[in-house]
Write a protein that holds these residues in place. Sequence first.
Motif, PDB file in Angstrom:
ATOM      1  N   TYR A   7      -2.052   8.823  -8.433  1.00 50.54           N
ATOM      2  CA  TYR A   7      -3.057   8.682  -9.469  1.00 50.54           C
ATOM      3  C   TYR A   7      -3.858   9.971  -9.564  1.00 50.54           C
ATOM      4  O   TYR A   7      -4.215  10.569  -8.560  1.00 50.54           O
ATOM      5  N   THR A   8      -4.161  10.367 -10.794  1.00 53.57           N
ATOM      6  CA  THR A   8      -5.016  11.524 -10.987  1.00 53.57           C
ATOM      7  C   THR A   8      -6.471  11.070 -10.880  1.00 53.57           C
ATOM      8  O   THR A   8      -6.777   9.882 -10.948  1.00 53.57           O
ATOM      9  N   GLU A   9      -7.357  12.034 -10.725  1.00 50.12           N
ATOM     10  CA  GLU A   9      -8.782  11.712 -10.650  1.00 50.12           C
ATOM     11  C   GLU A   9      -9.240  11.030 -11.939  1.00 50.12           C
ATOM     12  O   GLU A   9     -10.030  10.077 -11.911  1.00 50.12           O
ATOM     13  N   VAL A  12      -8.260   7.357 -11.867  1.00 49.20           N
ATOM     14  CA  VAL A  12      -9.120   6.586 -10.956  1.00 49.20           C
ATOM     15  C   VAL A  12     -10.478   6.349 -11.604  1.00 49.20           C
ATOM     16  O   VAL A  12     -11.012   5.245 -11.552  1.00 49.20           O
ATOM     17  N   ARG A  13     -11.018   7.363 -12.270  1.00 48.18           N
ATOM     18  CA  ARG A  13     -12.296   7.195 -12.963  1.00 48.18           C
ATOM     19  C   ARG A  13     -12.193   6.130 -14.057  1.00 48.18           C
ATOM     20  O   ARG A  13     -13.114   5.336 -14.260  1.00 48.18           O
ATOM     21  N   ARG A  14     -11.058   6.109 -14.779  1.00 47.69           N
ATOM     22  CA  ARG A  14     -10.858   5.090 -15.819  1.00 47.69           C
ATOM     23  C   ARG A  14     -10.763   3.696 -15.207  1.00 47.69           C
ATOM     24  O   ARG A  14     -11.295   2.733 -15.766  1.00 47.69           O
ATOM     25  N   VAL A  28     -14.168  -2.362  -7.108  1.00 49.71           N
ATOM     26  CA  VAL A  28     -12.866  -1.954  -7.617  1.00 49.71           C
ATOM     27  C   VAL A  28     -11.995  -1.567  -6.423  1.00 49.71           C
ATOM     28  O   VAL A  28     -12.390  -0.751  -5.604  1.00 49.71           O
ATOM     29  N   GLU A  29     -10.813  -2.173  -6.329  1.00 49.42           N
ATOM     30  CA  GLU A  29      -9.896  -1.902  -5.219  1.00 49.42           C
ATOM     31  C   GLU A  29      -8.634  -1.251  -5.753  1.00 49.42           C
ATOM     32  O   GLU A  29      -8.051  -1.722  -6.725  1.00 49.42           O
ATOM     33  N   ILE A  30      -8.212  -0.155  -5.108  1.00 48.88           N
ATOM     34  CA  ILE A  30      -6.963   0.511  -5.455  1.00 48.88           C
ATOM     35  C   ILE A  30      -6.105   0.517  -4.202  1.00 48.88           C
ATOM     36  O   ILE A  30      -6.513   1.027  -3.162  1.00 48.88           O
ATOM     37  N   GLU A  31      -4.915  -0.060  -4.318  1.00 50.59           N
ATOM     38  CA  GLU A  31      -4.020  -0.168  -3.167  1.00 50.59           C
ATOM     39  C   GLU A  31      -3.091   1.043  -3.117  1.00 50.59           C
ATOM     40  O   GLU A  31      -2.475   1.414  -4.106  1.00 50.59           O
ATOM     41  N   THR A  32      -3.010   1.660  -1.950  1.00 48.62           N
ATOM     42  CA  THR A  32      -2.110   2.793  -1.721  1.00 48.62           C
ATOM     43  C   THR A  32      -1.200   2.469  -0.544  1.00 48.62           C
ATOM     44  O   THR A  32      -1.348   1.422   0.086  1.00 48.62           O
ATOM     45  N   ASP A  33      -0.265   3.374  -0.220  1.00 45.05           N
ATOM     46  CA  ASP A  33       0.612   3.131   0.943  1.00 45.05           C
ATOM     47  C   ASP A  33      -0.192   3.162   2.239  1.00 45.05           C
ATOM     48  O   ASP A  33       0.185   2.550   3.213  1.00 45.05           O
TER      49      ASP A  33
END
Length: 66
Positions: A7-9, A12-14, A28-33
Amino acid sequence: MAKRQTYTEAEVRRFIKAGRAEDPNAVVEIETDKGIVRFRSEDPRPPENPFDAWKAKRNEGNAKGH
């Protein structure tokens, strides 16, 4: 093997902006490896009763130095 999602910055801001548009206090939760990244609102909800307000004010100074 599938290509790794990055994801670009700006993206993520969006994501965060969209979550805040629905609920200003949303987490807000963003799942990564590597795990889950959580973005909490900067303005916590005010305490609901006088005891919680007193306790929050009393503990306010303890968090600043850490």
